[in-house]
Design an enzyme around this catalytic site. Structure first.
Site, short mmCIF file in Angstrom:
data_model
loop_
_atom_site.label_atom_id
_atom_site.label_comp_id
_atom_site.label_asym_id
_atom_site.label_seq_id
_atom_site.Cartn_x
_atom_site.Cartn_y
_atom_site.Cartn_z
N ARG A 36 0.24 14.88 12.77
CA ARG A 36 0.98 14.52 11.56
C ARG A 36 1.21 15.76 10.69
O ARG A 36 0.53 15.97 9.69
CB ARG A 36 0.26 13.39 10.82
CG ARG A 36 0.17 12.16 11.68
CD ARG A 36 -0.39 10.99 10.98
NE ARG A 36 0.49 10.45 9.96
CZ ARG A 36 0.16 9.41 9.20
NH1 ARG A 36 -1.00 8.84 9.34
NH2 ARG A 36 1.00 8.96 8.29
N ASP A 44 5.38 20.01 7.79
CA ASP A 44 6.35 21.11 7.73
C ASP A 44 7.61 20.72 6.95
O ASP A 44 8.18 21.54 6.21
CB ASP A 44 6.73 21.57 9.15
CG ASP A 44 7.22 20.42 10.02
OD1 ASP A 44 6.52 19.39 10.09
OD2 ASP A 44 8.31 20.54 10.61
N LYS A 74 0.84 -1.21 0.00
CA LYS A 74 0.00 0.00 0.00
C LYS A 74 0.87 1.25 0.00
O LYS A 74 0.66 2.18 -0.78
CB LYS A 74 -0.90 0.00 1.24
CG LYS A 74 -1.50 1.37 1.57
CD LYS A 74 -2.35 1.36 2.82
CE LYS A 74 -1.63 1.63 4.11
NZ LYS A 74 -1.35 3.03 4.43
N ASN A 75 1.87 1.27 0.90
CA ASN A 75 2.63 2.52 1.06
C ASN A 75 3.64 2.77 -0.06
O ASN A 75 4.19 3.86 -0.15
CB ASN A 75 3.32 2.53 2.44
CG ASN A 75 2.29 2.71 3.55
OD1 ASN A 75 1.13 3.04 3.27
ND2 ASN A 75 2.70 2.50 4.79
N CYS A 108 -5.28 12.96 12.82
CA CYS A 108 -5.10 11.53 12.62
C CYS A 108 -5.00 10.89 13.99
O CYS A 108 -4.31 11.43 14.86
CB CYS A 108 -3.82 11.33 11.82
SG CYS A 108 -3.38 9.63 11.61
N ARG A 117 -8.85 -0.23 4.36
CA ARG A 117 -7.96 0.81 3.85
C ARG A 117 -6.61 0.21 3.46
O ARG A 117 -5.96 0.72 2.55
CB ARG A 117 -7.71 1.88 4.92
CG ARG A 117 -8.85 2.84 5.13
CD ARG A 117 -8.39 3.97 6.00
NE ARG A 117 -7.04 4.34 5.61
CZ ARG A 117 -6.09 4.76 6.44
NH1 ARG A 117 -6.33 4.88 7.72
NH2 ARG A 117 -4.89 5.07 6.00
N ASP A 154 4.49 0.67 12.18
CA ASP A 154 3.28 0.05 11.60
C ASP A 154 3.09 -1.40 12.05
O ASP A 154 2.10 -2.03 11.69
CB ASP A 154 3.31 0.12 10.07
CG ASP A 154 3.16 1.55 9.56
OD1 ASP A 154 2.70 2.41 10.33
OD2 ASP A 154 3.50 1.80 8.39
#
Ligand code: EPU
Length: 420
Positions: A120, A123, A22-23, A115, A399, A307
């Protein structure tokens, strides 16, 4: 709305195939905006997050075709504005900023909202764009970046909590079309960053050093279409390894990259599980002896991944002795703990540290998924628990895990999805 029922206590065995990451897929889909030519991506996991990203691209003017795991994107013309209604569902939508800035020299994207896993900010992404010569304005909930021209520069993206994954991706995607050389110091070294760099290089970019803390990008005038296979999902891999450890007789995961999950396989081996790898498979099984508690600290890659922290909490909840997990990437990412406690886990949070006193058994209970990885932890705990665990808000699972319930069923879990 669906909920998932897990009937605990059924041992897992057999084998499954791991899906594409996914990422990796999310920024790589965004990167297709950098060329008017068609791009073909294979092994794109069928998830609500990848579908959101494709919807965002369609909103920006791209043509998208999806046939099972293969996605074709043709962004012949793009507009550079992604409003709140389009991006609000997914924080990772922020990674269209870099390619839009690179291609259109301007982008307006609604700021990602709060989140549950913690604050999160973006910057560091914006610092990178500014270094390339872009002006940044934040107004009415939108971030607007624009530059008559992007010029290569040296920028350090190391933040208070370490490097930033999507920040590195974003700056890399803007810099590939800048004039001159960009050096990203303090870059994230995650495999997903390398996968994006590989794809960009196939498109004609000149990127060196992805996977190290210094990435060097020589800007080119234009990029062309490319084909790419997304790497296997290392967090799905880790999650199934924990499933195998928590109540497996012996399971094997195929289509994996064992070198991407060394911190997880090392932890499981230290705890006393048998872990065996080939070039593209990993097996995990109990070794008959008592398992041992662990001390883990989440860190940027190659450290233990944040994760995987929630899933590991679920495993350690029934590992005899006291385990300690310290969260160094998202110090407040402990939403799963309150739910695990409802199932009988004994966990105390002290600042960014969870102290887990292993209990003999967990009990099924109705629980609420709060975010993607927390939901996975509740499913894992449910596999081990006595009785039925009822998990609500399973849209979080959808998701980021492709067919999690079906894959667990294939391994022998008793898990069903029902309408509430
Ligand atoms: N940070 C800043 N400023 C920034 C950006 C990040 O201070 O401008 C901080 C964050 O608050 C955090 C740390 O830096 O404390 C690391 O955040 P990072 O930017 O690396 O996170 P991300 O790129 O937004 C990706 C994954 C997350 C994963 C993190 C860390 C994607 C789409 N998301 O997020 O995945 O937890 O890296 O590895 O790639 C998930 O899949 O469940 C997930 C949350």
């Amino acid at each position: 709305m669906d909920k998932i029922l897990v009937h605990g206590g059924y041992p897992l065995s057999g084998s499954i195939k791991i899906s594409g990451s996914k990422n990796s897929a999310l920024p790589i889909i965004a990167a297709t905006l950098l060329t008017p030519d068609p791009c073909v991506l294979r092994r794109v996991p069928d998830l609500s997050d990848t579908n959101y990203m494709l919807q965002i691209l369609m909103h920006l003017g791209a043509e998208v075709e999806r046939a099972s795991g293969t996605v074709t994107v043709k962004a012949e013309k793009v507009n550079s504005v992604a409003p709140y209604e389009v991006v609000r569902k997914m924080r990772a939508s922020v990674c269209v900023l870099g390619p839009l800035l690179g291609r259109c020299k301007e982008a307006t994207v609604s700021l990602p909202g709060g989140c549950v896993i913690g604050d999160r900010p973006i910057d560091l992404h914006l610092k990178g764009f500014e270094a390339l010569g872009a002006a940044v304005r934040v107004e009415n909930g939108n971030v607007k970046v624009f530059a008559p021209k992007l010029t290569g520069a040296v920028v350090n993206l190391q933040g208070k909590f370490g490097p930033t994954v999507l920040g590195t991706d974003n700056v890399m995607m803007a810099a590939v079309l800048a004039e001159g050389v960009t050096v990203i110091e303090g870059a994230a070294t995650e495999p997903e960053v390398c996968d994006l760099a590989d794809f960009l290089n196939k498109m004609g970019a000149k990127i060196e050093g992805a996977g190290t803390r210094r990435i060097i990008i020589e800007g080119v005038k234009e990029l062309h279409g490319a084909e790419h296979d997304i790497i296997p999902d290392r967090i799905e891999t880790g999650t199934f390894l924990v499933a195998g450890a928590i109540c497996g007789r012996g399971i094997t995961l195929h289509r994996v990259r064992p070198e991407h999950v060394i911190s997880v396989t090392t932890a499981l081996a230290q705890s006393g599980f048998n872990v065996a790898t080939t070039a593209n498979s990993i097996s995990v099984s109990p070794n008959g002896a008592h398992t041992k508690p662990l001390e883990l600290t989440t860190q940027p890659y190659p450290g233990f991944p944040t994760d995987m922290q929630a899933q590991m909490c679920a495993l350690l909840a029934t590992t005899e002795g006291t385990s300690v997990i310290t969260e160094k990437v998202f110090p407040q990412r402990y939403m799963h703990v309150a739910e695990l406690k409802r199932m009988g886990a004994q966990v105390e949070i002290e600042g960014a540290t969870a102290v887990i006193q292993g209990v003999e058994r967990l009990y099924g209970a109705p629980v609420m998924a709060s975010d993607l990885r927390a939901s996975a932890a509740l499913v894992l705990a449910g596999l081990k628990a006595d009785g039925v665990t009822e998990i609500r808000r399973v849209y979080h699972i959808d998701r980021g895990y492709e067919h999690l319930d079906e894959k667990l069923s294939e391994l022998g879990a008793h898990i069903e999805r029902v309408k509430e």
